[in-house]
Design a protein around this motif. Sequence first.
Motif, PDB file in Angstrom:
ATOM      1  N   ARG A 125      -9.652   0.805 -11.090  1.00 27.57           N
ATOM      2  CA  ARG A 125      -8.805   0.407  -9.962  1.00 27.57           C
ATOM      3  C   ARG A 125      -7.386   0.948 -10.135  1.00 27.57           C
ATOM      4  NH1 ARG A 125      -9.579  -4.233  -6.093  1.00 27.57           N
ATOM      5  NH2 ARG A 125      -7.772  -3.981  -4.768  1.00 27.57           N
TER       6      ARG A 125
ATOM      7  N   LYS B  15      -2.696  -7.215  -9.982  1.00 33.05           N
ATOM      8  CA  LYS B  15      -3.155  -8.581  -9.678  1.00 33.05           C
ATOM      9  C   LYS B  15      -4.594  -8.566  -9.163  1.00 33.05           C
ATOM     10  CE  LYS B  15      -2.097 -12.517  -6.742  1.00 33.05           C
ATOM     11  NZ  LYS B  15      -1.304 -13.001  -5.615  1.00 33.05           N
ATOM     12  N   GLU B  16      -4.892  -7.636  -8.277  1.00 28.04           N
ATOM     13  CA  GLU B  16      -6.249  -7.523  -7.747  1.00 28.04           C
ATOM     14  C   GLU B  16      -7.236  -7.090  -8.836  1.00 28.04           C
ATOM     15  OE1 GLU B  16      -7.383  -8.289  -4.522  1.00 28.04           O
ATOM     16  OE2 GLU B  16      -5.404  -9.233  -4.514  1.00 28.04           O
ATOM     17  N   ALA B  17      -6.802  -6.223  -9.725  1.00 28.60           N
ATOM     18  CA  ALA B  17      -7.677  -5.750 -10.804  1.00 28.60           C
ATOM     19  C   ALA B  17      -8.056  -6.891 -11.740  1.00 28.60           C
ATOM     20  CB  ALA B  17      -6.999  -4.628 -11.586  1.00 28.60           C
ATOM     21  N   GLN B  18      -7.180  -7.859 -11.878  1.00 31.49           N
ATOM     22  CA  GLN B  18      -7.466  -8.994 -12.765  1.00 31.49           C
ATOM     23  C   GLN B  18      -8.651  -9.823 -12.284  1.00 31.49           C
ATOM     24  OE1 GLN B  18      -6.047  -9.078 -15.746  1.00 31.49           O
ATOM     25  NE2 GLN B  18      -4.919  -7.286 -15.052  1.00 31.49           N
ATOM     26  N   THR B  19      -8.998  -9.707 -11.024  1.00 31.53           N
ATOM     27  CA  THR B  19     -10.145 -10.453 -10.497  1.00 31.53           C
ATOM     28  C   THR B  19     -11.474  -9.764 -10.825  1.00 31.53           C
ATOM     29  OG1 THR B  19     -10.124  -9.338  -8.342  1.00 31.53           O
ATOM     30  CG2 THR B  19      -8.739 -11.303  -8.572  1.00 31.53           C
TER      31      THR B  19
ATOM     32  N   ASP C 118       0.869  -1.176   0.000  1.00 29.00           N
ATOM     33  CA  ASP C 118       0.000   0.000   0.000  1.00 29.00           C
ATOM     34  C   ASP C 118       0.909   1.230   0.000  1.00 29.00           C
ATOM     35  OD1 ASP C 118      -1.265   2.271   1.744  1.00 29.00           O
ATOM     36  OD2 ASP C 118      -2.966   1.090   1.016  1.00 29.00           O
TER      37      ASP C 118
ATOM     38  N   TYR D 175       0.626  -5.243  -7.048  1.00 27.28           N
ATOM     39  CA  TYR D 175      -0.451  -5.732  -6.195  1.00 27.28           C
ATOM     40  C   TYR D 175      -1.811  -5.341  -6.763  1.00 27.28           C
ATOM     41  CZ  TYR D 175      -3.562  -6.342  -2.239  1.00 27.28           C
ATOM     42  OH  TYR D 175      -4.620  -6.711  -1.440  1.00 27.28           O
ATOM     43  N   GLU D 176      -1.966  -4.078  -7.114  1.00 21.95           N
ATOM     44  CA  GLU D 176      -3.253  -3.604  -7.637  1.00 21.95           C
ATOM     45  C   GLU D 176      -3.572  -4.228  -8.994  1.00 21.95           C
ATOM     46  OE1 GLU D 176      -5.653  -1.922  -6.126  1.00 21.95           O
ATOM     47  OE2 GLU D 176      -4.405  -1.786  -4.335  1.00 21.95           O
TER      48      GLU D 176
ATOM     49  N   LYS E  24     -11.346  -2.626 -14.048  1.00 25.68           N
ATOM     50  CA  LYS E  24      -9.891  -2.787 -13.953  1.00 25.68           C
ATOM     51  C   LYS E  24      -9.193  -1.443 -14.134  1.00 25.68           C
ATOM     52  CE  LYS E  24     -10.169  -7.477 -15.699  1.00 25.68           C
ATOM     53  NZ  LYS E  24      -9.911  -8.413 -16.777  1.00 25.68           N
TER      54      LYS E  24
END
Length: 137
Positions: free
Chosen positions: A110, A96-100, A32, A93-94, A107
Amino acid sequence: MQPAYFNTTLVKVHRVHNAFIKFSNAASTSVDFQSFASCFFAAEYFLSQLAAASVSDLAAVGLSGEKFKAQYRDLQLRRDQLFNAAIKRAYDYELKEAQTLKTNRGKKRRMDSLLQMILATQALSPANYEYLRKLFG
């Protein structure tokens, strides 16, 4: 028996050292960016206190004064690199999270939110802005 000043000073040096270690470790692992920035500046502050402490006070708690002065200089010299590394950790990190997320719009939002949050910290150098331009293309 040691004077009260001696014990109080040593306790303070020990606490400052512990705080530096805590914030330094948190900054170096944070994904973060806001947390990184807060921890970086706290670690920098505590390191500056250690660098300014007397050699005798540091030695009394088993620490070397020259080590902290060199670390403080190194931290200042490598600031852009450290910020860029933190930006990259947050970006990865973001991403990877956006890919969900299901939609491209979600996406993009984010990643845009991450960029805006990084820019809002107002702690970036020209080298950091250049890195952001390359990363976010």
